[in-house]
Each structure stands twice: as structure tokens, then as C-alpha cells.
Design a protein around this motif. Structure first.
Motif, PDB file in Angstrom:
ATOM      1  N   GLN A  84      -0.454  -3.478  -1.677  1.00  0.00           N
ATOM      2  CA  GLN A  84      -1.646  -2.876  -2.280  1.00  0.00           C
ATOM      3  C   GLN A  84      -1.851  -1.495  -1.674  1.00  0.00           C
ATOM      4  OE1 GLN A  84      -5.543  -4.650  -1.545  1.00  0.00           O
ATOM      5  NE2 GLN A  84      -6.094  -4.225  -3.671  1.00  0.00           N
ATOM      6  N   LEU A  85      -2.186  -0.542  -2.532  1.00  0.00           N
ATOM      7  CA  LEU A  85      -2.466   0.817  -2.086  1.00  0.00           C
ATOM      8  C   LEU A  85      -3.952   0.994  -1.826  1.00  0.00           C
ATOM      9  CD1 LEU A  85       0.338   1.000  -3.481  1.00  0.00           C
ATOM     10  CD2 LEU A  85      -0.311   3.273  -4.220  1.00  0.00           C
ATOM     11  N   ASP A  86      -4.273   1.904  -0.931  1.00  0.00           N
ATOM     12  CA  ASP A  86      -5.667   2.250  -0.667  1.00  0.00           C
ATOM     13  C   ASP A  86      -6.192   3.214  -1.731  1.00  0.00           C
ATOM     14  OD1 ASP A  86      -5.633   0.717   1.687  1.00  0.00           O
ATOM     15  OD2 ASP A  86      -4.853   2.421   2.832  1.00  0.00           O
ATOM     16  N   VAL A  87      -5.309   4.117  -2.165  1.00  0.00           N
ATOM     17  CA  VAL A  87      -5.667   5.133  -3.162  1.00  0.00           C
ATOM     18  C   VAL A  87      -4.463   5.397  -4.064  1.00  0.00           C
ATOM     19  CG1 VAL A  87      -7.396   6.317  -1.733  1.00  0.00           C
ATOM     20  CG2 VAL A  87      -4.991   7.001  -1.593  1.00  0.00           C
ATOM     21  N   HIS A 129       1.140   8.355  -0.784  1.00  0.00           N
ATOM     22  CA  HIS A 129       0.727   7.019  -0.349  1.00  0.00           C
ATOM     23  C   HIS A 129       1.527   5.954  -1.108  1.00  0.00           C
ATOM     24  CE1 HIS A 129      -1.830   3.977   1.379  1.00  0.00           C
ATOM     25  NE2 HIS A 129      -2.276   3.589   0.196  1.00  0.00           N
ATOM     26  N   ARG A 188       4.079   3.345   0.761  1.00  0.00           N
ATOM     27  CA  ARG A 188       3.860   1.895   0.686  1.00  0.00           C
ATOM     28  C   ARG A 188       5.018   1.207  -0.035  1.00  0.00           C
ATOM     29  NH1 ARG A 188      -1.748  -0.060   1.577  1.00  0.00           N
ATOM     30  NH2 ARG A 188      -2.185   0.924   3.575  1.00  0.00           N
ATOM     31  N   ARG A 232      -4.683  -1.619  -7.727  1.00  0.00           N
ATOM     32  CA  ARG A 232      -3.753  -0.736  -7.005  1.00  0.00           C
ATOM     33  C   ARG A 232      -2.590  -1.500  -6.351  1.00  0.00           C
ATOM     34  NH1 ARG A 232      -8.552  -0.001  -5.375  1.00  0.00           N
ATOM     35  NH2 ARG A 232      -8.043  -0.593  -3.250  1.00  0.00           N
ATOM     36  N   HIS A 249      -0.239  -5.705   3.082  1.00  0.00           N
ATOM     37  CA  HIS A 249      -1.592  -5.164   2.939  1.00  0.00           C
ATOM     38  C   HIS A 249      -2.432  -6.139   2.104  1.00  0.00           C
ATOM     39  CE1 HIS A 249       0.013  -1.778   5.071  1.00  0.00           C
ATOM     40  NE2 HIS A 249       1.006  -1.732   4.195  1.00  0.00           N
ATOM     41  N   GLY A 250      -3.287  -5.676   1.255  1.00  0.00           N
ATOM     42  CA  GLY A 250      -4.146  -6.569   0.499  1.00  0.00           C
ATOM     43  C   GLY A 250      -3.408  -7.485  -0.460  1.00  0.00           C
TER      44      GLY A 250
END
Length: 122
Positions: A11-14, A19, A23, A86, A109-110
Motif C-alpha cells: 500500500q502506498l501512502d500517496v 513513492h 514501494r 492506493r 505496509h497496509g
């Protein structure tokens, strides 16, 4: 030797190009390392992105880390209202001696929430 499919997601933050590339590269490397693979073992990789990601093709990250002779394809996930946002997913097709139960799928990540049965996330 068998053909196996290995899943992974992050999962990306933005939704930003660098990014997404970082990732995605992290995910590809993690799947290869967890399954003791190198590019010669790969048949192909399919990448998908959720509809909220537009910054770059995930396959660019694969090319940047040296997967220049592996077929890579990008697609968009189905737009489901309650889906995790994301997310970059991938399915690696590979030749390996590992049995199906020894294949290591990787969720970072998420995205670990997508498969708590594989990641221990609750």
C-alpha cells in the motif's frame, strides 16, 4: 520443476511517482528474496493498481531493478467502493522446485490487511 504463482501487494501512502516506484521495487525484491528467486527463474509478472493510482506504471520499477528480459504487464483493479486504497498488487509466475505450500506470498505496509491469514495481521 513446477510453474508457481506468487502473490504480493503493498500500500502506498500517496500517489506520487517516486513513492510508487520505491514501494513496488521493495515488493518485487521482497518476493524474490522470500522465495530464493532471481530473474532467470521468472516467467512473467502481472501488476495491478487500484483506480486511485495514476503516477506511474509499476512495471517501470521492475525495469529499474533489472528485470529487463521478463514480460511485465500492468492493469487496473476493479473499482470497489470498500476496497483498500492506493494498492499495488502483483502476481509473479515462476519456475521453482518449491511446493505450493512452501511458496511465500508477501504483503507489505497496509496491504498486510488484505491477507491476514498469510501475514498475521489482525
Amino acid at each position: 520443476m513446477a510453474v508457481r504463482a506468487i502473490r504480493g501487494a503493498t500500500q502506498l501512502d500517496v500517489d506520487e511517482r517516486e513513492h510508487l516506484l520505491a514501494r513496488t521495487a521493495e515488493l518485487v525484491k521482497a518476493v524474490l528474496e522470500a522465495n530464493d528467486l532471481d530473474s532467470a527463474d521468472l516467467i512473467s509478472i502481472l501488476f495491478t493498481v487500484t483506480p486511485d493510482l495514476h503516477a506511474e506504471f509499476p512495471a517501470v520499477a521492475g525495469r529499474q531493478i533489472g528485470l529487463t528480459d521478463v514480460p511485465l504487464m500492468c492493469m487496473q483493479e476493479i473499482d470497489i467502493p470498500h476496497a483498500l486504497p492506493r494498492v499495488v498488487r502483483m502476481m509473479v509466475h515462476t519456475e521453482t522446485d518449491r511446493s505450493r505450500d512452501k511458496v511465500q506470498h508477501v504483503y507489505l505496509h497496509g496491504a498486510s490487511a488484505l491477507r491476514p491469514d498469510l501475514t498475521g495481521a489482525q
